[in-house]
Motif scaffolding. Structure first.
Motif, PDB file in Angstrom:
ATOM      1  N   GLY A 176      -1.248 -26.147 -41.513  1.00 19.54           N
ATOM      2  CA  GLY A 176      -1.973 -26.860 -40.472  1.00 19.54           C
ATOM      3  C   GLY A 176      -3.249 -27.467 -41.001  1.00 19.54           C
ATOM      4  O   GLY A 176      -3.480 -27.539 -42.212  1.00 19.54           O
ATOM      5  N   LEU A 177      -4.082 -27.897 -40.070  1.00 21.10           N
ATOM      6  CA  LEU A 177      -5.360 -28.511 -40.386  1.00 21.10           C
ATOM      7  C   LEU A 177      -6.479 -27.516 -40.108  1.00 21.10           C
ATOM      8  O   LEU A 177      -6.518 -26.906 -39.038  1.00 21.10           O
ATOM      9  CB  LEU A 177      -5.553 -29.769 -39.532  1.00 21.10           C
ATOM     10  N   VAL A 178      -7.369 -27.359 -41.064  1.00 18.56           N
ATOM     11  CA  VAL A 178      -8.478 -26.420 -40.917  1.00 18.56           C
ATOM     12  C   VAL A 178      -9.712 -27.014 -41.581  1.00 18.56           C
ATOM     13  O   VAL A 178      -9.598 -27.792 -42.536  1.00 18.56           O
ATOM     14  CB  VAL A 178      -8.110 -25.047 -41.516  1.00 18.56           C
ATOM     15  N   GLN A 179     -10.867 -26.638 -41.085  1.00 19.39           N
ATOM     16  CA  GLN A 179     -12.102 -27.097 -41.708  1.00 19.39           C
ATOM     17  C   GLN A 179     -12.416 -26.266 -42.943  1.00 19.39           C
ATOM     18  O   GLN A 179     -11.987 -25.097 -43.047  1.00 19.39           O
ATOM     19  CB  GLN A 179     -13.259 -26.988 -40.720  1.00 19.39           C
ATOM     20  N   ALA A 180     -13.152 -26.842 -43.853  1.00 25.63           N
ATOM     21  CA  ALA A 180     -13.572 -26.117 -45.048  1.00 25.63           C
ATOM     22  C   ALA A 180     -14.289 -24.830 -44.642  1.00 25.63           C
ATOM     23  O   ALA A 180     -15.090 -24.826 -43.703  1.00 25.63           O
ATOM     24  CB  ALA A 180     -14.482 -26.992 -45.899  1.00 25.63           C
ATOM     25  N   GLY A 181     -13.958 -23.753 -45.349  1.00 25.74           N
ATOM     26  CA  GLY A 181     -14.505 -22.449 -45.025  1.00 25.74           C
ATOM     27  C   GLY A 181     -13.625 -21.625 -44.104  1.00 25.74           C
ATOM     28  O   GLY A 181     -13.853 -20.424 -43.929  1.00 25.74           O
ATOM     29  N   GLY A 182     -12.644 -22.257 -43.522  1.00 30.16           N
ATOM     30  CA  GLY A 182     -11.745 -21.582 -42.600  1.00 30.16           C
ATOM     31  C   GLY A 182     -10.627 -20.845 -43.304  1.00 30.16           C
ATOM     32  O   GLY A 182     -10.588 -20.760 -44.543  1.00 30.16           O
ATOM     33  N   LYS A 191      -8.352 -17.290 -56.974  1.00 33.75           N
ATOM     34  CA  LYS A 191      -8.677 -15.869 -57.126  1.00 33.75           C
ATOM     35  C   LYS A 191      -9.899 -15.511 -56.291  1.00 33.75           C
ATOM     36  O   LYS A 191     -10.894 -16.228 -56.285  1.00 33.75           O
ATOM     37  CB  LYS A 191      -8.927 -15.535 -58.599  1.00 33.75           C
ATOM     38  N   GLY A 192      -9.794 -14.390 -55.585  1.00 36.46           N
ATOM     39  CA  GLY A 192     -10.895 -13.947 -54.743  1.00 36.46           C
ATOM     40  C   GLY A 192     -10.878 -14.552 -53.354  1.00 36.46           C
ATOM     41  O   GLY A 192     -11.636 -14.120 -52.478  1.00 36.46           O
ATOM     42  N   ARG A 193     -10.031 -15.558 -53.138  1.00 38.73           N
ATOM     43  CA  ARG A 193      -9.968 -16.209 -51.822  1.00 38.73           C
ATOM     44  C   ARG A 193      -8.600 -16.046 -51.167  1.00 38.73           C
ATOM     45  O   ARG A 193      -8.499 -15.949 -49.944  1.00 38.73           O
ATOM     46  CB  ARG A 193     -10.277 -17.704 -51.961  1.00 38.73           C
ATOM     47  N   PHE A 194      -7.545 -16.033 -51.953  1.00 41.32           N
ATOM     48  CA  PHE A 194      -6.180 -15.935 -51.434  1.00 41.32           C
ATOM     49  C   PHE A 194      -5.616 -14.569 -51.759  1.00 41.32           C
ATOM     50  O   PHE A 194      -5.906 -13.987 -52.805  1.00 41.32           O
ATOM     51  CB  PHE A 194      -5.273 -16.989 -52.067  1.00 41.32           C
ATOM     52  N   VAL A 195      -4.773 -14.075 -50.851  1.00 43.11           N
ATOM     53  CA  VAL A 195      -4.088 -12.807 -51.076  1.00 43.11           C
ATOM     54  C   VAL A 195      -2.613 -12.975 -50.709  1.00 43.11           C
ATOM     55  O   VAL A 195      -2.293 -13.382 -49.590  1.00 43.11           O
ATOM     56  CB  VAL A 195      -4.689 -11.671 -50.230  1.00 43.11           C
ATOM     57  N   ILE A 196      -1.741 -12.640 -51.659  1.00 44.26           N
ATOM     58  CA  ILE A 196      -0.312 -12.691 -51.405  1.00 44.26           C
ATOM     59  C   ILE A 196       0.186 -11.282 -51.119  1.00 44.26           C
ATOM     60  O   ILE A 196      -0.268 -10.315 -51.742  1.00 44.26           O
ATOM     61  CB  ILE A 196       0.464 -13.323 -52.576  1.00 44.26           C
ATOM     62  N   SER A 197       1.087 -11.166 -50.160  1.00 44.38           N
ATOM     63  CA  SER A 197       1.658  -9.866 -49.835  1.00 44.38           C
ATOM     64  C   SER A 197       3.135 -10.050 -49.525  1.00 44.38           C
ATOM     65  O   SER A 197       3.594 -11.170 -49.266  1.00 44.38           O
ATOM     66  CB  SER A 197       0.934  -9.239 -48.639  1.00 44.38           C
ATOM     67  N   ARG A 198       3.854  -8.942 -49.554  1.00 39.93           N
ATOM     68  CA  ARG A 198       5.294  -9.006 -49.325  1.00 39.93           C
ATOM     69  C   ARG A 198       5.756  -7.843 -48.492  1.00 39.93           C
ATOM     70  O   ARG A 198       5.291  -6.720 -48.657  1.00 39.93           O
ATOM     71  CB  ARG A 198       6.024  -8.986 -50.664  1.00 39.93           C
ATOM     72  N   LEU A 248     -11.274 -21.630 -47.385  1.00 40.68           N
ATOM     73  CA  LEU A 248     -10.519 -22.805 -47.840  1.00 40.68           C
ATOM     74  C   LEU A 248     -11.436 -23.953 -48.205  1.00 40.68           C
ATOM     75  O   LEU A 248     -12.499 -24.156 -47.588  1.00 40.68           O
ATOM     76  CB  LEU A 248      -9.525 -23.230 -46.764  1.00 40.68           C
ATOM     77  N   LYS A 249     -11.007 -24.698 -49.226  1.00 36.96           N
ATOM     78  CA  LYS A 249     -11.748 -25.845 -49.732  1.00 36.96           C
ATOM     79  C   LYS A 249     -10.882 -27.099 -49.595  1.00 36.96           C
ATOM     80  O   LYS A 249      -9.645 -27.005 -49.593  1.00 36.96           O
ATOM     81  CB  LYS A 249     -12.099 -25.634 -51.204  1.00 36.96           C
ATOM     82  N   PRO A 250     -11.492 -28.267 -49.530  1.00 37.17           N
ATOM     83  CA  PRO A 250     -10.689 -29.499 -49.454  1.00 37.17           C
ATOM     84  C   PRO A 250      -9.678 -29.621 -50.593  1.00 37.17           C
ATOM     85  O   PRO A 250      -8.582 -30.156 -50.394  1.00 37.17           O
ATOM     86  CB  PRO A 250     -11.753 -30.596 -49.514  1.00 37.17           C
ATOM     87  N   LEU A 308       2.625 -28.093 -44.816  1.00 38.12           N
ATOM     88  CA  LEU A 308       1.442 -28.855 -45.189  1.00 38.12           C
ATOM     89  C   LEU A 308       0.158 -28.137 -44.782  1.00 38.12           C
ATOM     90  O   LEU A 308       0.021 -27.690 -43.640  1.00 38.12           O
ATOM     91  CB  LEU A 308       1.482 -30.237 -44.528  1.00 38.12           C
ATOM     92  N   VAL A 309      -0.736 -28.049 -45.735  1.00 37.86           N
ATOM     93  CA  VAL A 309      -2.074 -27.492 -45.490  1.00 37.86           C
ATOM     94  C   VAL A 309      -3.082 -28.599 -45.747  1.00 37.86           C
ATOM     95  O   VAL A 309      -3.095 -29.192 -46.830  1.00 37.86           O
ATOM     96  CB  VAL A 309      -2.349 -26.287 -46.409  1.00 37.86           C
ATOM     97  N   THR A 310      -3.912 -28.868 -44.756  1.00 39.86           N
ATOM     98  CA  THR A 310      -4.945 -29.887 -44.889  1.00 39.86           C
ATOM     99  C   THR A 310      -6.291 -29.255 -44.573  1.00 39.86           C
ATOM    100  O   THR A 310      -6.473 -28.694 -43.497  1.00 39.86           O
ATOM    101  CB  THR A 310      -4.704 -31.068 -43.937  1.00 39.86           C
ATOM    102  N   VAL A 311      -7.202 -29.336 -45.537  1.00 37.10           N
ATOM    103  CA  VAL A 311      -8.543 -28.771 -45.361  1.00 37.10           C
ATOM    104  C   VAL A 311      -9.528 -29.929 -45.319  1.00 37.10           C
ATOM    105  O   VAL A 311      -9.656 -30.674 -46.293  1.00 37.10           O
ATOM    106  CB  VAL A 311      -8.893 -27.802 -46.498  1.00 37.10           C
ATOM    107  N   SER A 312     -10.207 -30.066 -44.215  1.00 38.21           N
ATOM    108  CA  SER A 312     -11.177 -31.160 -44.059  1.00 38.21           C
ATOM    109  C   SER A 312     -12.575 -30.707 -44.464  1.00 38.21           C
ATOM    110  O   SER A 312     -12.929 -29.537 -44.306  1.00 38.21           O
ATOM    111  CB  SER A 312     -11.191 -31.627 -42.608  1.00 38.21           C
ATOM    112  N   SER A 313     -13.323 -31.647 -44.975  1.00 36.92           N
ATOM    113  CA  SER A 313     -14.684 -31.313 -45.455  1.00 36.92           C
ATOM    114  C   SER A 313     -15.713 -31.443 -44.345  1.00 36.92           C
ATOM    115  O   SER A 313     -15.443 -31.936 -43.281  1.00 36.92           O
ATOM    116  CB  SER A 313     -15.061 -32.225 -46.620  1.00 36.92           C
TER     117      SER A 313
END
Length: 123
Positions: free
Chosen positions: A10-16, A64-71, A85-87, A118-123
Motif C-alpha cells: 500500500g501507500l504509506v508516509q515516510a517513517g510509517g 537491517k534494523g528496520r525490517f523483520v521477517i518471520s515465518r 519506511l523510507k522513500p 506494491l509498496v509506495t513510501v511518500s516523502s
C-alpha cells in the motif's frame, strides 16, 4: 504446483510501517527458505529478507534494523514487518519460496514466486 499469495502492500508516509504477508499453498514438500525480494523500474530484483526452515534470517544491509521477517511453519506463511519506511523502500515486493521436492522420484530444487505487492513510501 505451489501458489504464493501476497498481501499487505500500500501507500504509506515516510517513517510509517507496513506488514506484508505471503501464504503458500499447494504441493509443498520441504521448504528450504521463504523470502521477500524487491524490484523497482529499471533495476534487477534484489533480496530484501530471507528466512530458512530453521528460522535463520538474512537481510539486505539497507533494511537491517528496520525490517523483520518471520515465518509460521504450520501455516506456510512468511511475513515481513517493515518499520521506519523510507522513500527508497518503494517498489514491487515479491514473495519467494525455495524448496526441495521430488520429480520422477528424484530430488529437485524448485523456486516459486508470487505476483508481487506494491509498496509506495511518500516523502
Amino acid at each position: 504446483q505451489v501458489q504464493l499469495v501476497e498481501s499487505g502492500g500500500g501507500l504509506v508516509q515516510a517513517g510509517g510501517s507496513l506488514r506484508l504477508s505471503c501464504a503458500a499453498s499447494g504441493s509443498i514438500l520441504s521448504i528450504i527458505t521463504m523470502g521477500w525480494y524487491r524490484q523497482v523500474a529499471g533495476k534487477q530484483r534484489e533480496l530484501v529478507a530471507v528466512i530458512t526452515s530453521g528460522g535463520s534470517t538474512n537481510y539486505a544491509d539497507s533494511v537491517k534494523g528496520r525490517f523483520v521477517i518471520s515465518r509460521d511453519g504450520a501455516e506456510n506463511t512468511a511475513n515481513l514487518q517493515m518499520n521506519s519506511l523510507k522513500p527508497e523502500d518503494t517498489g514491487l515486493y515479491y514473495c519467494n519460496l525455495h524448496e526441495i521436492t521430488a520429480v520422477a522420484g528424484k530430488p529437485k530444487i524448485m523456486d516459486y514466486w508470487g505476483e508481487g505487492t506494491l509498496v509506495t513510501v511518500s516523502s
